[in-house]
Design a protein around this motif. Structure first.
Motif, mmCIF file in Angstrom:
data_model
loop_
_atom_site.group_PDB
_atom_site.id
_atom_site.type_symbol
_atom_site.label_atom_id
_atom_site.label_comp_id
_atom_site.label_asym_id
_atom_site.label_seq_id
_atom_site.Cartn_x
_atom_site.Cartn_y
_atom_site.Cartn_z
ATOM 1 N N SER A 154 0.837 -1.202 0.000
ATOM 2 C CA SER A 154 0.000 0.000 0.000
ATOM 3 C C SER A 154 0.869 1.248 0.000
ATOM 4 C CB SER A 154 -0.912 0.010 1.234
ATOM 5 O OG SER A 154 -1.613 1.236 1.334
ATOM 6 N N THR A 155 0.474 2.236 -0.806
ATOM 7 C CA THR A 155 1.205 3.504 -0.806
ATOM 8 C C THR A 155 0.699 4.440 0.279
ATOM 9 O OG1 THR A 155 -0.322 4.393 -2.472
ATOM 10 C CG2 THR A 155 1.693 3.364 -3.282
ATOM 11 N N ARG A 156 -0.388 4.076 0.953
ATOM 12 C CA ARG A 156 -0.920 4.841 2.086
ATOM 13 C C ARG A 156 -0.681 4.057 3.369
ATOM 14 N NH1 ARG A 156 -1.266 8.023 -1.636
ATOM 15 N NH2 ARG A 156 -3.105 9.268 -2.214
ATOM 16 N N PRO A 157 -0.560 4.739 4.519
ATOM 17 C CA PRO A 157 -0.368 4.023 5.789
ATOM 18 C C PRO A 157 -1.551 3.104 6.100
ATOM 19 C CG PRO A 157 0.077 6.380 6.053
ATOM 20 C CD PRO A 157 -0.528 6.203 4.698
ATOM 21 N N VAL A 158 -1.234 1.874 6.486
ATOM 22 C CA VAL A 158 -2.243 0.880 6.847
ATOM 23 C C VAL A 158 -2.322 0.808 8.363
ATOM 24 C CG1 VAL A 158 -2.768 -1.579 6.795
ATOM 25 C CG2 VAL A 158 -1.939 -0.446 4.728
ATOM 26 N N TYR A 174 -13.380 -10.569 18.074
ATOM 27 C CA TYR A 174 -12.466 -9.467 17.775
ATOM 28 C C TYR A 174 -12.505 -8.443 18.898
ATOM 29 C CZ TYR A 174 -16.484 -6.491 16.674
ATOM 30 O OH TYR A 174 -17.636 -5.759 16.761
ATOM 31 N N ILE A 175 -11.492 -7.597 18.912
ATOM 32 C CA ILE A 175 -11.423 -6.481 19.853
ATOM 33 C C ILE A 175 -11.489 -5.193 19.041
ATOM 34 C CG2 ILE A 175 -10.089 -5.338 21.668
ATOM 35 C CD1 ILE A 175 -8.608 -8.071 22.019
ATOM 36 N N ASP A 176 -12.433 -4.325 19.382
ATOM 37 C CA ASP A 176 -12.536 -3.005 18.755
ATOM 38 C C ASP A 176 -11.441 -2.128 19.348
ATOM 39 O OD1 ASP A 176 -13.176 -0.318 18.172
ATOM 40 O OD2 ASP A 176 -15.281 -0.830 17.880
ATOM 41 N N LEU A 177 -10.491 -1.684 18.513
ATOM 42 C CA LEU A 177 -9.344 -0.925 19.027
ATOM 43 C C LEU A 177 -9.698 0.516 19.366
ATOM 44 C CD1 LEU A 177 -6.459 -2.261 16.726
ATOM 45 C CD2 LEU A 177 -7.106 -2.993 19.036
ATOM 46 N N ILE A 178 -10.887 0.992 18.982
ATOM 47 C CA ILE A 178 -11.308 2.329 19.397
ATOM 48 C C ILE A 178 -11.863 2.276 20.814
ATOM 49 C CG2 ILE A 178 -12.843 4.279 18.915
ATOM 50 C CD1 ILE A 178 -12.850 3.419 15.985
ATOM 51 N N THR A 179 -12.780 1.339 21.056
ATOM 52 C CA THR A 179 -13.443 1.253 22.372
ATOM 53 C C THR A 179 -12.743 0.279 23.316
ATOM 54 O OG1 THR A 179 -14.881 -0.552 21.628
ATOM 55 C CG2 THR A 179 -15.640 1.715 21.229
ATOM 56 N N GLU A 180 -11.874 -0.569 22.786
ATOM 57 C CA GLU A 180 -11.213 -1.646 23.530
ATOM 58 C C GLU A 180 -12.218 -2.639 24.102
ATOM 59 O OE1 GLU A 180 -7.145 -0.701 25.279
ATOM 60 O OE2 GLU A 180 -8.293 1.077 25.840
ATOM 61 N N GLN A 181 -13.343 -2.758 23.423
ATOM 62 C CA GLN A 181 -14.356 -3.740 23.801
ATOM 63 C C GLN A 181 -14.160 -5.002 22.971
ATOM 64 O OE1 GLN A 181 -17.151 -3.831 26.135
ATOM 65 N NE2 GLN A 181 -16.841 -5.936 25.453
ATOM 66 N N ALA A 182 -14.196 -6.150 23.631
ATOM 67 C CA ALA A 182 -14.078 -7.436 22.945
ATOM 68 C C ALA A 182 -15.467 -7.966 22.611
ATOM 69 C CB ALA A 182 -13.325 -8.435 23.811
ATOM 70 N N ALA A 206 -0.520 -3.074 21.810
ATOM 71 C CA ALA A 206 0.462 -2.797 20.758
ATOM 72 C C ALA A 206 -0.243 -2.426 19.445
ATOM 73 C CB ALA A 206 1.367 -4.015 20.560
ATOM 74 N N ALA A 207 -1.292 -3.168 19.110
ATOM 75 C CA ALA A 207 -2.037 -2.877 17.877
ATOM 76 C C ALA A 207 -2.737 -1.524 17.976
ATOM 77 C CB ALA A 207 -3.056 -3.982 17.613
ATOM 78 N N ARG A 208 -3.303 -1.225 19.144
ATOM 79 C CA ARG A 208 -4.002 0.055 19.324
ATOM 80 C C ARG A 208 -3.020 1.215 19.238
ATOM 81 N NH1 ARG A 208 -6.335 3.658 23.341
ATOM 82 N NH2 ARG A 208 -8.511 4.096 22.743
ATOM 83 N N HIS A 209 -1.854 1.032 19.829
ATOM 84 C CA HIS A 209 -0.840 2.080 19.778
ATOM 85 C C HIS A 209 -0.408 2.324 18.335
ATOM 86 C CE1 HIS A 209 2.223 4.711 21.440
ATOM 87 N NE2 HIS A 209 3.134 4.112 20.677
ATOM 88 N N GLU A 210 -0.321 1.249 17.557
ATOM 89 C CA GLU A 210 0.049 1.400 16.142
ATOM 90 C C GLU A 210 -1.025 2.198 15.403
ATOM 91 O OE1 GLU A 210 1.352 -1.369 12.322
ATOM 92 O OE2 GLU A 210 1.679 -2.059 14.380
ATOM 93 N N MET A 211 -2.285 1.921 15.698
ATOM 94 C CA MET A 211 -3.376 2.675 15.082
ATOM 95 C C MET A 211 -3.274 4.156 15.442
ATOM 96 S SD MET A 211 -7.511 2.371 15.782
ATOM 97 C CE MET A 211 -7.329 3.027 17.459
ATOM 98 N N LEU A 212 -3.067 4.442 16.718
ATOM 99 C CA LEU A 212 -3.016 5.839 17.165
ATOM 100 C C LEU A 212 -1.788 6.561 16.612
ATOM 101 C CD1 LEU A 212 -4.112 5.383 20.903
ATOM 102 C CD2 LEU A 212 -5.493 6.244 18.993
#
Length: 678
Positions: A154-158, A174-182, A206-212
């Motif tokens: 991807s040429t855009r950040p994923v 799954y875990i929602d990385l915005i709300t941190e609700q599973a 770690a995944a949430r931090h990458e998103m932020l």
């Protein structure tokens, strides 16, 4: 229609490689939103989108199909696009009108390279898109490894918006990385909220931090919060996601198993909250998003239906579309919302709507239509793909030859990546496209829609021939039948010309030994012979001079001198050391850099001359190989190229020059041509 309602419209293209599950995802989206009560399957041939006979026969999408639904007050139109690279033109034409796209893929790292051309097209056009990793029941690698592999293509950040919960290697939630609700999945039902598993807290963080971190690259305030270890509010994260996705700055990643509806509801909710409204998309194109402005629509797809005639799938970019309105001087006859092949009549459509219009004769895919006589602005359309595969076609019934060109013209209106020509040298009708399946689908349509069954064969190579040395020759034609006879007598000098100089004819007659009125007949006789030389092919790069001759005052005529010239050429040309020439194409191959060595071997193995290779400008990790290739070696070139490059390699070509054929190849050509002797 109010501006508030316009904000509640979304049109979304579903794209991705062949067999990634796009049609299955659409069935799930329509099912969970209540548009259909029972999901179809590709195997059973009863899905909403793959409704054409050609699609059902091959169990694959072969054209764009539209379907509409409503979810949480948002009106959706989904465009299910073909995944096969051979039908990429359909996908690109549709994407030009999409407000956003779902890129569907499988969780197989080695296959993610197939996304590269599609992701580049989306970014070149600045079309907001997110990725849905489907078939997570086949998931073997770690989620973060798949995520990092997506970053490479991807040429855009994923960035991830979810993190998977697995149990005994099976995806269960799954875990929602915005709300941190599973959440825990249930087939056919919404997922249940559950406590976040302790074993996944570190990985989720770690995944949430990458998103932020990705979002903070475009938001200084969020960056400050992260530096100071301040937990950003969920509303701020959602605002950044919506803003950055709408501007095509980021690519959020979701996942699931569409066949079981896993992950489909969160995907649909994200489209409601984060995908841009049509007003934003229109304004980014420099268009007005009000219903009072000049109506501007663009044709995304043209269908020819057996019962209803021409149907044009259009995106409304500006203003309002009303039934009966004149568009480019053509009256719109019916406006319809589509659910596959089903049509629902509506009276009007507004900005962002994708609808079908009936009977817009002479209107083609990609055209910009306006409520005025001429559009004030012509909307950009996708480039037409270069043809890379050809078949020679002949109607099975000779009486059908007269209607072939009209039917082929309609096929081209439906699919601009098709092209046909009547070859001047080989006298064949040649149909060009993107691959064998692409052409077979077109031929099926010719038979089904226009009752034109066709037979096919590989196109002939338009060989030419020339000579290596000159010769002087005498030709005499004398015929007596009682009364006036026929007499012509010529001396010709035949000489070779440099490559590319064509044919020259001269005369050096003195004393009127060949009267002026007969000289055109000599030239005509020479030209007629050169259409079919001693090897059986058209002759080029030859100079013929009429040097001497004689005539009869009564029996001579232009026709007699024409015959004398043919006799002279027939006797003289075989003595001039004729040689076979083949057309050489200038070819430019584009492929991932990791495949360049394979491309070089492919070119060399087909008698190609490699001119060089270099990095492809504005496309990280791709190379461009330039070469000369004999046209005779090109028929299945695209098939082998795609096989070596996971389906993503492509090429462009142009005729460049004629070149002498090697002796071994010449012998094979002449043997196949019946020795080619006059």
């Amino acid at each position: 229609m109010t501006h508030k309602v316009l904000e509640n419209v979304r049109n979304v293209a579903i794209v991705g490689p062949y067999s990634s599950g796009k049609t299955t995802l659409l069935e799930s989206l329509l099912s969970v939103s209540g548009a259909i009560t029972r999901k179809g399957s590709i195997k059973d041939g009863n899905t909403v989108s793959d409704s054409s006979p050609e699609a059902r026969e091959r169990q694959m999408s072969v054209e764009v199909s539209a379907a509409s639904t409503t979810h949480e007050t948002i009106e959706f139109t989904f465009l299910d696009c073909p995944g096969s690279i051979e039908f990429a033109q359909e996908t690109y034409n549709a994407l030009v009108g999409a407000g956003a796209a779902i890129v569907v893929c499988e969780p197989v790292i080695d296959r993610l390279l197939t996304l590269a051309p599609l992701l580049k097209f989306l970014d070149d056009w600045e079309i907001p898109h997110l990725i849905f990793i489907n078939k997570m029941d086949r998931f073997k690698d770690s989620f973060m490894e798949v995520l990092h592999a997506l970053k490479d293509v991807s040429t855009r950040p994923v960035l991830p918006q979810q993190y998977p919960i697995r149990q005994d290697r099976e995806l269960v939630g799954y875990i929602d990385l915005i709300t941190e609700q599973a959440y825990h999945y249930h087939a056919g039902s919404p997922a249940d909220p559950v406590p976040l598993p302790e074993r996944l807290k570190a990985e989720e963080q770690a995944a949430r931090h990458e998103m932020l971190e990705v979002l903070a690259d475009f938001d200084d305030h969020l960056l400050e919060e992260l530096i100071e270890d301040i937990e950003p509010p969920q509303a701020e994260i959602l605002k950044d996601l919506k803003q950055d996705l709408g501007a095509d700055l980021i690519v959020p990643v979701f996942f699931g198993i569409a066949e079981q509806d896993y992950g489909v509801r969160p995907l649909l909710n994200a489209l409601c909250k984060e995908a841009p409204a049509p007003t934003i998309t229109a304004e980014r194109r420099g268009l007005k998003s009000t219903t009072e402005a000049e109506t501007l629509v663009q044709v995304l797809k043209t269908y020819f239906t057996p019962q209803g005639g021409q149907l044009s799938l259009v995106r409304v970019w500006q203003g309002e579309l009303n039934d009966g309105m004149s568009l480019n001087g053509v009256r719109a006859s019916g406006i319809y919302r589509l659910m596959g092949q089903q049509q629902k009549s509506v009276q009007r459509a507004s900005v962002g709507d994708i609808v079908a219009i009936g009977r817009l004769e002479s209107i083609k895919t990609g055209d910009t239509l306006s409520s005025q006589a001429q559009p004030s602005e012509v909307l950009p359309k996708a480039d037409t793909l270069e043809p890379v595969y050809a078949l020679a076609v002949t109607p099975e019934h000779r009486k059908d030859e007269v209607k072939l060109s009209g039917a082929l013209g309609k096929l081209m209106e439906e699919d601009p990546s098709l092209y046909w020509e009547h070859h001047g040298d080989t006298k064949e009708v040649i149909l060009w496209g993107q691959g064998e399946i692409h052409l077979r689908v077109a031929l099926d349509r010719l038979s089904r829609k226009y009752n034109l069954p066709m037979s096919t064969h590989l196109p002939q190579t338009p060989y030419k021939e020339t000579i290596r040395q000159g010769h002087k020759v005498h030709g005499r034609y004398k015929h007596q039948t009682g009364g006036h006879g026929a007499f012509g007598d010529v001396h010709l000098e035949i000489k070779p010309l440099a490559r590319g100089e064509g044919f020259h004819f001269h005369q050096t007659i003195v004393g009127g030994v060949v009267p002026k009125q007969y000289i055109p007949g000599v030239e005509m006789g020479v030209k007629e012979y050169l259409d079919h030389g001693p090897l059986g092919f058209p002759v080029v790069d030859v100079d013929v001079t009429l040097t001497d001759g004689s005539y009869h005052a009564v029996d001579s005529s232009e026709q007699a001198f024409k015959q004398a010239a043919r006799i002279a050429m027939t006797e003289g040309m075989p003595l001039c050391h004729p040689i076979l020439l083949e057309p050489i194409l200038s070819v430019v191959v584009s492929a991932p850099a990791e495949c360049t060595s394979k491309v070089l071997q492919l070119v060399s193995g087909r008698r190609g001359q490699i001119l060089g290779y270099e990095s492809l400008a504005q496309w990280k990790g791709w190379d461009q190989v330039s070469a000369y290739l004999p046209q005779a070696e090109m028929h299945n070139f695209i098939v082998e190229l795609r096989s070596l490059t996971m389906g993503v390699g492509t090429f462009t070509w142009n005729y460049d020059h004629l070149q002498e054929v090697p002796d071994k190849v010449t012998n094979n050509v002449l043997a196949a041509n019946g020795n080619g002797k006059n």
